[in-house]
Design a protein around this motif. Structure first.
Motif, PDB file in Angstrom:
ATOM      1  N   UNK A 118       0.810  -1.209   0.000  1.00 31.25           N
ATOM      2  CA  UNK A 118       0.000   0.000   0.000  1.00 31.25           C
ATOM      3  C   UNK A 118       0.849   1.266   0.000  1.00 31.25           C
ATOM      4  N   UNK A 119       2.000   1.242   0.708  1.00 31.73           N
ATOM      5  CA  UNK A 119       2.821   2.450   0.755  1.00 31.73           C
ATOM      6  C   UNK A 119       3.405   2.773  -0.617  1.00 31.73           C
ATOM      7  N   UNK A 120       3.872   1.765  -1.327  1.00 29.18           N
ATOM      8  CA  UNK A 120       4.372   1.967  -2.686  1.00 29.18           C
ATOM      9  C   UNK A 120       3.271   2.521  -3.588  1.00 29.18           C
ATOM     10  N   UNK A 121       2.044   2.013  -3.391  1.00 27.97           N
ATOM     11  CA  UNK A 121       0.917   2.501  -4.195  1.00 27.97           C
ATOM     12  C   UNK A 121       0.611   3.968  -3.882  1.00 27.97           C
ATOM     13  N   UNK A 122       0.739   4.360  -2.620  1.00 27.07           N
ATOM     14  CA  UNK A 122       0.519   5.760  -2.237  1.00 27.07           C
ATOM     15  C   UNK A 122       1.593   6.659  -2.852  1.00 27.07           C
ATOM     16  N   UNK A 189      -7.561   8.491   4.559  1.00 24.28           N
ATOM     17  CA  UNK A 189      -7.356   9.811   3.967  1.00 24.28           C
ATOM     18  C   UNK A 189      -7.976  10.808   4.932  1.00 24.28           C
ATOM     19  N   UNK A 190      -7.159  11.717   5.474  1.00 21.87           N
ATOM     20  CA  UNK A 190      -7.620  12.573   6.568  1.00 21.87           C
ATOM     21  C   UNK A 190      -7.239  14.037   6.312  1.00 21.87           C
ATOM     22  N   UNK A 191      -7.940  14.979   6.968  1.00 26.34           N
ATOM     23  CA  UNK A 191      -7.568  16.402   6.865  1.00 26.34           C
ATOM     24  C   UNK A 191      -6.232  16.654   7.568  1.00 26.34           C
ATOM     25  N   UNK A 219      -6.218  10.609  -4.847  1.00 26.70           N
ATOM     26  CA  UNK A 219      -6.438   9.413  -5.663  1.00 26.70           C
ATOM     27  C   UNK A 219      -6.314   8.152  -4.839  1.00 26.70           C
ATOM     28  N   UNK A 220      -7.091   7.149  -5.192  1.00 24.81           N
ATOM     29  CA  UNK A 220      -7.057   5.880  -4.481  1.00 24.81           C
ATOM     30  C   UNK A 220      -5.828   5.082  -4.895  1.00 24.81           C
ATOM     31  N   UNK A 221      -4.993   4.700  -3.954  1.00 25.82           N
ATOM     32  CA  UNK A 221      -3.824   3.895  -4.307  1.00 25.82           C
ATOM     33  C   UNK A 221      -4.255   2.525  -4.807  1.00 25.82           C
ATOM     34  N   UNK A 222      -3.549   2.025  -5.774  1.00 32.38           N
ATOM     35  CA  UNK A 222      -3.882   0.718  -6.342  1.00 32.38           C
ATOM     36  C   UNK A 222      -2.965  -0.354  -5.763  1.00 32.38           C
ATOM     37  N   UNK A 223      -3.379  -0.936  -4.644  1.00 31.72           N
ATOM     38  CA  UNK A 223      -2.639  -2.035  -4.028  1.00 31.72           C
ATOM     39  C   UNK A 223      -3.543  -3.257  -4.014  1.00 31.72           C
ATOM     40  N   UNK A 224      -3.109  -4.379  -4.564  1.00 39.31           N
ATOM     41  CA  UNK A 224      -3.963  -5.575  -4.643  1.00 39.31           C
ATOM     42  C   UNK A 224      -4.455  -6.016  -3.271  1.00 39.31           C
ATOM     43  N   UNK A 225      -5.763  -6.242  -3.154  1.00 39.23           N
ATOM     44  CA  UNK A 225      -6.335  -6.813  -1.947  1.00 39.23           C
ATOM     45  C   UNK A 225      -6.290  -5.912  -0.733  1.00 39.23           C
ATOM     46  N   UNK A 226      -6.240  -4.593  -0.937  1.00 38.06           N
ATOM     47  CA  UNK A 226      -6.106  -3.713   0.203  1.00 38.06           C
ATOM     48  C   UNK A 226      -7.375  -3.693   1.047  1.00 38.06           C
ATOM     49  N   UNK A 239     -16.377   6.748  -9.287  1.00 40.10           N
ATOM     50  CA  UNK A 239     -15.896   7.961  -8.615  1.00 40.10           C
ATOM     51  C   UNK A 239     -14.464   8.285  -9.017  1.00 40.10           C
ATOM     52  N   UNK A 240     -13.623   7.238  -9.082  1.00 37.17           N
ATOM     53  CA  UNK A 240     -12.218   7.435  -9.436  1.00 37.17           C
ATOM     54  C   UNK A 240     -12.083   7.980 -10.848  1.00 37.17           C
TER      55      UNK A 240
END
Length: 249
Positions: A118-122, A189-191, A219-226, A239-240
């Motif tokens: 997930x971090x790599x996707x972010x 995703x936070x303020x 943008x929504x990160x694209x990590x498999x199975x998150x 939405x994306x």
């Protein structure tokens, strides 16, 4: 304006380190950065894309830090944690800047599944945002919550979470990703105001109040199975696609 430490306890043994394309505030207490700052533009993302990532041998202790305040390669060896970049080498627009990003002063002990998932996707989503919007300012850092924190090598503090805060100066909007330093693909995703309460750091001093309290659409990160946090806003595929179309107008 650089981030400002709200919590005075964070200020002990801190040192500012400037590199050719980013800067960090390093803590000799945690032996990690407290944050790293970078300015991503469409041009810098394009320049970085054509470069080859340095070999693993590029990792190195930071010579500008006193030995008793810095992480060493031996601290990470057989620790079970990745040497996780705050500023990723994939963001760096020159070979020298890429090499600099492998300083341990730019690293935290990071769970491998998260770092490579997930971090790599972010990180990729952030570069995409810089490319579509033209420029963004990014502050990345660790969060240390609780009293029973782990150290690797008996020296380097392991964060409980990692954040990446983003500010768009043209639209005057901001928000942050917050990720547990744990297996899995959960994130929020936070303020910025909420992130400041968690970190004890004023992330973007001087930005408009609305940008601090209202989270921009990230943008929504694209990590498999998150996974998904309960309080995380859900984005459907529709939405994306709508969001991406709005970005390129």
């Amino acid at each position: 304006m650089a981030p400002d430490l709200i919590n005075p306890k964070l200020a002990a043994k801190t040192r500012e380190l400037c590199y050719s394309a980013f800067a960090v505030l390093h803590s000799g207490v945690t032996r990690t950065p407290l944050y790293a700052v970078e300015h991503l533009t469409r041009d810098s993302v394009a320049a970085a894309k054509g470069l080859q990532r340095p070999e693993a041998s590029a990792f190195h202790a930071e010579p500008r830090l006193p030995p008793d305040e810095r992480a060493e390669l031996a601290d990470y060896k057989r620790s079970g944690f990745d040497r996780g970049h705050l500023v990723p080498s994939a963001n760096e627009p020159t070979p020298n800047a890429q090499q600099e990003s492998f300083s341990l002063a730019n690293m935290i002990p990071q769970v491998g599944e998260s770092n490579r998932g997930i971090w790599s996707a972010i990180e990729g989503a952030t570069r995409h945002l810089a490319n579509t919007r033209g420029e963004v300012y990014v502050v990345t850092g660790p969060v240390f919550q609780g009293a029973n924190l782990q150290r690797i090598g008996g020296r380097v503090l392991v964060p409980t979470h990692v954040f990446k805060a983003i500010y768009d100066p043209r639209r005057r909007e901001a928000a942050a990703y917050l990720v547990p330093n744990a297996p899995g693909n959960d994130y929020q995703r936070i303020p910025i105001a909420q992130l400041e309460e968690v970190t004890g750091i004023s992330i973007f001093p001087g930005i408009p109040a609305a940008a601090r309290t209202t989270a921009m659409a990230l943008p929504e990160p694209r990590a498999p199975g998150r996974g998904r946090q309960k309080d995380e806003p859900g984005f459907s595929e529709r939405d994306v696609l709508k969001f991406l179309k709005e970005l390129v107008r």
